[in-house]
Scaffold this motif. Structure first.
Motif, short mmCIF file in Angstrom:
data_model
loop_
_atom_site.label_atom_id
_atom_site.label_comp_id
_atom_site.label_asym_id
_atom_site.label_seq_id
_atom_site.Cartn_x
_atom_site.Cartn_y
_atom_site.Cartn_z
N LEU A 1 60.18 91.34 2.79
CA LEU A 1 60.77 91.02 1.49
C LEU A 1 62.14 91.67 1.29
CD1 LEU A 1 57.50 91.55 -0.59
CD2 LEU A 1 58.45 89.36 0.21
N SER A 2 62.60 92.43 2.28
CA SER A 2 63.82 93.22 2.13
C SER A 2 65.07 92.37 2.37
CB SER A 2 63.80 94.39 3.10
OG SER A 2 63.92 93.92 4.44
N PRO A 3 66.22 92.84 1.90
CA PRO A 3 67.48 92.10 2.12
C PRO A 3 67.82 91.88 3.58
CG PRO A 3 67.75 93.76 0.41
CD PRO A 3 66.40 94.00 1.02
N LYS A 4 67.37 92.77 4.47
CA LYS A 4 67.74 92.63 5.88
C LYS A 4 67.10 91.41 6.54
CE LYS A 4 64.21 95.88 7.59
NZ LYS A 4 63.99 97.20 8.23
N LEU A 5 66.04 90.86 5.94
CA LEU A 5 65.40 89.67 6.50
C LEU A 5 65.50 88.46 5.59
CD1 LEU A 5 62.15 91.06 8.21
CD2 LEU A 5 64.35 90.49 9.23
N ASN A 6 66.09 88.61 4.41
CA ASN A 6 66.25 87.49 3.49
C ASN A 6 67.73 87.25 3.23
OD1 ASN A 6 63.35 86.79 2.29
ND2 ASN A 6 63.45 88.99 2.58
N GLY A 7 68.07 86.02 2.98
CA GLY A 7 69.46 85.67 2.77
C GLY A 7 69.95 84.72 3.86
N PRO A 8 71.13 84.16 3.72
CA PRO A 8 71.66 83.20 4.69
C PRO A 8 71.70 83.75 6.10
CG PRO A 8 73.01 83.27 2.70
CD PRO A 8 72.04 84.40 2.59
N GLY A 9 71.14 82.98 7.03
CA GLY A 9 71.15 83.35 8.43
C GLY A 9 70.13 84.39 8.83
N LYS A 10 69.34 84.89 7.90
CA LYS A 10 68.32 85.91 8.21
C LYS A 10 67.00 85.23 8.62
CE LYS A 10 71.27 89.07 6.98
NZ LYS A 10 71.03 89.92 5.82
N CYS A 11 66.10 86.01 9.22
CA CYS A 11 64.85 85.45 9.75
C CYS A 11 64.04 84.71 8.69
CB CYS A 11 63.99 86.57 10.36
SG CYS A 11 64.68 87.35 11.83
N ALA B 1 61.14 93.91 -5.08
CA ALA B 1 61.45 92.57 -4.58
C ALA B 1 61.50 91.54 -5.70
CB ALA B 1 60.42 92.16 -3.53
N LYS B 2 60.86 91.86 -6.83
CA LYS B 2 60.85 90.96 -7.98
C LYS B 2 61.55 91.59 -9.18
CE LYS B 2 59.43 87.58 -7.86
NZ LYS B 2 60.10 86.34 -7.37
N GLY B 3 62.59 92.37 -8.91
CA GLY B 3 63.38 92.94 -9.98
C GLY B 3 62.66 93.97 -10.82
N GLN C 1 65.32 86.90 18.48
CA GLN C 1 65.18 88.25 17.94
C GLN C 1 64.12 88.31 16.84
OE1 GLN C 1 68.87 89.93 16.58
NE2 GLN C 1 67.95 91.87 15.94
N CYS C 2 63.99 87.24 16.07
CA CYS C 2 63.00 87.24 14.99
C CYS C 2 61.58 87.36 15.51
CB CYS C 2 63.16 85.98 14.14
SG CYS C 2 64.72 85.88 13.21
N ASP C 3 61.32 86.85 16.72
CA ASP C 3 59.98 86.97 17.30
C ASP C 3 59.62 88.42 17.60
OD1 ASP C 3 59.24 84.19 17.41
OD2 ASP C 3 60.66 83.94 19.06
N GLN C 4 60.64 89.28 17.69
CA GLN C 4 60.43 90.69 18.00
C GLN C 4 60.70 91.59 16.80
OE1 GLN C 4 59.56 92.11 20.98
NE2 GLN C 4 60.08 90.68 22.61
N THR C 5 60.76 91.00 15.61
CA THR C 5 61.15 91.76 14.42
C THR C 5 59.97 91.92 13.46
OG1 THR C 5 63.44 90.98 14.58
CG2 THR C 5 62.72 91.84 12.44
N ARG C 6 59.64 93.15 13.16
CA ARG C 6 58.58 93.42 12.19
C ARG C 6 58.97 92.86 10.82
NH1 ARG C 6 57.72 99.56 10.78
NH2 ARG C 6 59.48 99.07 9.42
N GLY C 7 58.04 92.12 10.22
CA GLY C 7 58.27 91.54 8.91
C GLY C 7 58.83 90.14 8.94
N ALA C 8 59.31 89.68 10.09
CA ALA C 8 59.80 88.31 10.19
C ALA C 8 58.64 87.34 10.22
CB ALA C 8 60.65 88.15 11.46
#
Length: 357
Positions: A234-244, A281-283, A168-175
């Motif tokens: 840089l968004s939460p949807k792609l960063n964090g455990p198990g994300k792209c 993204a940097k607080g 799925q990451c290969d088809q995800t913008r921003g990954a």
């Protein structure tokens, strides 16, 4: 031309003293100190921005919409505010693969050896992450014979997967993009140390080969959503455990974004929104982020790029003008080496005084 920017604060963020070799052509572009206004280099295409007013657009900024839809929350760093980036730098690249990018890509690849050499000398001892993020979210190999490695796909397979193992990451913008496909692309899976979707410079045995593999995105004629891809990466949807992009973005690292495109016609929002999302993204720390944009020069009186109408609005330039630490250069300049050199010089200075907030 003025000489190289003096890097007097390097020791604050480097583990070891780097060799001061640079590109050997550091005076090709005039670079202003961080506190200066606007500096123009050869061809009036290079700009260092320190919060100058935006020009060339009258579109209103609605700064909350993109932040809300991306799920942003300003992180709380508490009392942990170390001075200096301690050698931690996250380098994000957004590279277009639209049809106009063929010559641009060749210039980019030609600059890679010098750029990587500068990273390995000027940033010796640094802990850097390097990611090339997908600008479109569209993966398609139109001709299976393009596949460069039979282990990655079956040349006798059917478009558009060609028997390739993708996720799925290969088809995800921003990954992080590790399987560039299309005309003049790498057309194989880039094997990175640790199996991540980005390079960790302390682990990668051949930094030049790894980055060149990622950066050869091709020119398949797919128009980019460069600024939306930057926000997604840089968004939460792609960063964090198990994300792209798990592990790429670090709270205590300096963030440097490089965008290379011949124009962005599809990104939603306005330059002010893109900048705010980047700082979020940097607080919200404006000294934690810098950018290099190699883009169309339609805002200039004498554009270098062909088919540009002088004085046209240029969102890419407006984006740079709204940032505190940024460089703009025409994507049609004959060499990108000097601009990468400027970026590293300013990165090193900014790193020395970076305080996470």
């Amino acid at each position: 031309m003025r000489p190289w920017l003096a890097l007097t604060l390097v020791a604050a963020c480097q583990a070891d003293d780097p060799a001061a070799t640079g590109f050997g052509s550091g005076d090709a572009v005039t670079v202003a100190p961080m506190s200066a206004g606007t500096s123009t280099g050869s061809g009036s295409t290079s700009t260092t921005s320190t919060g100058a007013e935006t020009t060339g657009t009258s579109a209103p900024d609605t700064s909350t919409s993109l932040l809300e839809t991306s799920g942003w929350q300003i992180p709380d760093f508490g009392d942990h505010k170390p001075i200096g980036c301690k050698g931690k730098v996250d380098l994000l690249f957004i590279i277009s693969r639209q049809g106009e990018m063929h010559e641009v890509q060749e210039q980019l690849l030609a600059a890679m050896p010098e750029f990587i050499d500068t990273i390995e000398t000027e940033l010796v001892g640094f802990d850097a992450h390097v990611m090339v993020a997908d600008a479109t979210g569209f993966w398609k190999m139109p001709d299976c014979s393009m596949c460069a490695d039979p282990q990655d796909c079956d040349p006798l397979g059917e478009p558009y997967w060609c028997g390739a193992e993708t996720d799925q990451c290969d088809q995800t913008r921003g990954a992080g993009a590790t399987f560039p496909v299309g005309a003049n692309a790498t057309n194989r899976r880039c094997k990175l140390a640790g199996g991540r979707r980005y390079i960790m410079t302390k682990e990668e045995p051949d930094l030049l080969e790894a980055f060149s593999c990622l950066a050869r995105v091709g020119n398949q004629g797919v128009y980019p959503e460069s600024f939306n891809a930057m926000i997604d990466a840089l968004s939460p949807k792609l960063n964090g455990p198990g994300k792209c992009n798990e592990g790429f973005l670090r709270d205590d690292a300096l963030l440097v974004v490089t965008i290379i495109h011949a124009g962005d016609f599809l990104s939603t929002g306005y330059p002010g929104e893109w900048v705010e999302a980047l700082y979020a993204a940097k607080g919200g720390n404006r000294d934690a982020v810098m950018a290099l944009v190699l883009g169309p020069d339609s805002h200039t009186a004498n554009p270098v790029c062909p088919d540009s109408e002088p004085g046209e609005p240029n969102p890419s330039y407006d984006f740079v003008q709204k940032m505190d630490h940024a460089i703009f250069a025409s994507v049609c300049e004959p060499s990108y080496g000097p601009y990468f050199a400027d970026m590293i010089a300013q990165l090193t200075e900014l790193c020395a005084t970076y305080i996470p907030e």
